[in-house]
Design a protein around this motif. Structure first.
Motif, mmCIF file in Angstrom:
data_model
loop_
_atom_site.group_PDB
_atom_site.id
_atom_site.type_symbol
_atom_site.label_atom_id
_atom_site.label_comp_id
_atom_site.label_asym_id
_atom_site.label_seq_id
_atom_site.Cartn_x
_atom_site.Cartn_y
_atom_site.Cartn_z
ATOM 1 N N ALA A 20 33.204 45.529 77.838
ATOM 2 C CA ALA A 20 33.244 45.621 76.374
ATOM 3 C C ALA A 20 34.531 46.302 75.902
ATOM 4 O O ALA A 20 35.192 45.825 74.968
ATOM 5 C CB ALA A 20 32.021 46.377 75.868
ATOM 6 N N ALA A 21 34.890 47.408 76.556
ATOM 7 C CA ALA A 21 36.121 48.122 76.172
ATOM 8 C C ALA A 21 37.341 47.236 76.421
ATOM 9 O O ALA A 21 38.259 47.171 75.593
ATOM 10 C CB ALA A 21 36.229 49.430 76.955
ATOM 11 N N TRP A 22 37.337 46.554 77.562
ATOM 12 C CA TRP A 22 38.439 45.651 77.873
ATOM 13 C C TRP A 22 38.538 44.553 76.806
ATOM 14 O O TRP A 22 39.633 44.220 76.332
ATOM 15 C CB TRP A 22 38.262 45.031 79.261
ATOM 16 N N ALA A 23 37.398 43.960 76.421
ATOM 17 C CA ALA A 23 37.400 42.862 75.450
ATOM 18 C C ALA A 23 37.967 43.320 74.107
ATOM 19 O O ALA A 23 38.774 42.605 73.490
ATOM 20 C CB ALA A 23 35.992 42.299 75.278
ATOM 21 N N LEU A 24 37.580 44.490 73.650
ATOM 22 C CA LEU A 24 38.113 45.009 72.387
ATOM 23 C C LEU A 24 39.617 45.269 72.502
ATOM 24 O O LEU A 24 40.394 44.937 71.604
ATOM 25 C CB LEU A 24 37.377 46.283 71.982
ATOM 26 N N HIS A 25 40.014 45.864 73.611
ATOM 27 C CA HIS A 25 41.431 46.151 73.833
ATOM 28 C C HIS A 25 42.244 44.857 73.910
ATOM 29 O O HIS A 25 43.297 44.745 73.280
ATOM 30 C CB HIS A 25 41.585 46.971 75.124
ATOM 31 N N GLY A 106 46.191 51.629 80.327
ATOM 32 C CA GLY A 106 46.265 52.226 78.989
ATOM 33 C C GLY A 106 47.421 53.212 78.896
ATOM 34 O O GLY A 106 48.128 53.268 77.880
ATOM 35 N N LEU A 107 47.635 53.974 79.963
ATOM 36 C CA LEU A 107 48.779 54.892 79.990
ATOM 37 C C LEU A 107 50.100 54.121 79.986
ATOM 38 O O LEU A 107 51.079 54.556 79.370
ATOM 39 C CB LEU A 107 48.697 55.808 81.206
ATOM 40 N N VAL A 108 50.124 52.985 80.669
ATOM 41 C CA VAL A 108 51.327 52.146 80.672
ATOM 42 C C VAL A 108 51.635 51.678 79.246
ATOM 43 O O VAL A 108 52.791 51.684 78.818
ATOM 44 C CB VAL A 108 51.183 50.951 81.640
ATOM 45 N N HIS A 109 50.601 51.290 78.494
ATOM 46 C CA HIS A 109 50.819 50.886 77.105
ATOM 47 C C HIS A 109 51.430 52.026 76.295
ATOM 48 O O HIS A 109 52.326 51.799 75.467
ATOM 49 C CB HIS A 109 49.506 50.451 76.443
ATOM 50 N N LEU A 110 50.952 53.240 76.517
ATOM 51 C CA LEU A 110 51.518 54.379 75.789
ATOM 52 C C LEU A 110 52.961 54.622 76.198
ATOM 53 O O LEU A 110 53.808 54.950 75.350
ATOM 54 C CB LEU A 110 50.663 55.631 76.019
ATOM 55 N N THR A 125 44.770 50.619 70.757
ATOM 56 C CA THR A 125 43.449 50.820 71.360
ATOM 57 C C THR A 125 43.498 51.647 72.643
ATOM 58 O O THR A 125 42.464 52.152 73.079
ATOM 59 C CB THR A 125 42.759 49.472 71.644
ATOM 60 N N SER A 126 44.676 51.805 73.236
ATOM 61 C CA SER A 126 44.741 52.593 74.476
ATOM 62 C C SER A 126 44.295 54.045 74.290
ATOM 63 O O SER A 126 43.427 54.516 75.015
ATOM 64 C CB SER A 126 46.134 52.523 75.092
ATOM 65 N N PRO A 127 44.844 54.790 73.307
ATOM 66 C CA PRO A 127 44.391 56.179 73.156
ATOM 67 C C PRO A 127 43.034 56.306 72.466
ATOM 68 O O PRO A 127 42.362 57.332 72.587
ATOM 69 C CB PRO A 127 45.496 56.826 72.316
ATOM 70 N N LEU A 128 42.638 55.259 71.738
ATOM 71 C CA LEU A 128 41.376 55.320 71.007
ATOM 72 C C LEU A 128 40.189 54.800 71.805
ATOM 73 O O LEU A 128 39.044 55.176 71.539
ATOM 74 C CB LEU A 128 41.487 54.502 69.711
ATOM 75 N N LEU A 129 40.436 53.928 72.773
ATOM 76 C CA LEU A 129 39.352 53.264 73.483
ATOM 77 C C LEU A 129 39.543 53.237 74.997
ATOM 78 O O LEU A 129 38.668 53.673 75.743
ATOM 79 C CB LEU A 129 39.215 51.824 72.951
ATOM 80 N N VAL A 130 40.667 52.725 75.465
ATOM 81 C CA VAL A 130 40.871 52.512 76.903
ATOM 82 C C VAL A 130 40.778 53.824 77.678
ATOM 83 O O VAL A 130 39.979 53.954 78.614
ATOM 84 C CB VAL A 130 42.235 51.825 77.175
ATOM 85 N N ILE A 131 41.594 54.778 77.305
ATOM 86 C CA ILE A 131 41.636 56.045 78.043
ATOM 87 C C ILE A 131 40.347 56.842 77.853
ATOM 88 O O ILE A 131 39.763 57.300 78.848
ATOM 89 C CB ILE A 131 42.906 56.837 77.671
#
Length: 182
Positions: A20-25, A106-110, A125-131
């Motif tokens: 689910a988290a992956w799909a939103l991201h 997610g850290l790579v995205h940041l 979505t990385s700091p809000l959801l992925v991490i």
């Protein structure tokens, strides 16, 4: 709800929550990825002149259709990891590797957003959801006594899993969309 029911609900949330988290991201990435790349590729080439031309060719060659197909292939990989996590109560090395790879990506995205000094696809979505999801799920696995110890090589393995899954997804997508390699 019995203790078994609570544990089952937690297990489902931890395992299927990854999907689910992956799909939103990845919805963020599908909505903004290819267009952002088309718009920003010239500036990126100018800003990072030391990057090999093959990198720019690879990034510039991905169109919306291929990108969406690659996301579909990745959905199958992440879905399989989530199922493996659920079936094993979170013990699956594949599931835990995918979870770690998800969080690390997610850290790579940041890092990408920091490098370009702006918003990049996936950086919202990385700091809000992925991490946060990754840390929460790892905490649940730790409390359940099934989290594998994380060593430096595990970090590398998680990044390799994420990178390998991305490469495979794009290779399959390119084949499915019948696009030449470069």
């Amino acid at each position: 709800m019995t203790d078994t029911g609570i544990n089952s609900a937690i297990n489902s949330a931890v395992a299927y929550g990854l999907f689910a988290a992956w799909a939103l991201h990845d919805t963020e990435e599908v909505l903004y990825g290819p267009g952002w790349m088309r718009e920003n590729l010239p500036g990126l080439k100018e800003r990072f002149p030391g990057a090999p031309e093959a990198v720019w060719q690879a990034l510039g060659s991905v169109d919306d259709r291929e990108f969406r197909a690659a996301v579909g292939v990745m959905a199958a990989i992440v879905g399989a990891a989530a199922v493996a996590g659920h079936r094993t109560g979170g013990r699956s090395a594949f599931y835990q590797g995918a979870l770690n790879g998800f969080g690390l990506h997610g850290l790579v995205h940041l890092a990408q957003a920091a490098a370009v000094r702006g918003v990049t696809p996936g950086s919202v979505t990385s700091p809000l959801l992925v991490i946060p999801f990754t840390l929460w799920a790892r905490g649940r696995l730790r409390r359940a006594g099934v989290l594998r110890p994380t060593r430096g090589r595990d970090v590398l393995a998680g990044l390799a899993l994420a990178g390998g899954a991305t490469a495979v997804s794009h290779a399959v997508a390119r084949r499915l969309t019948r696009r030449p390699r470069f």
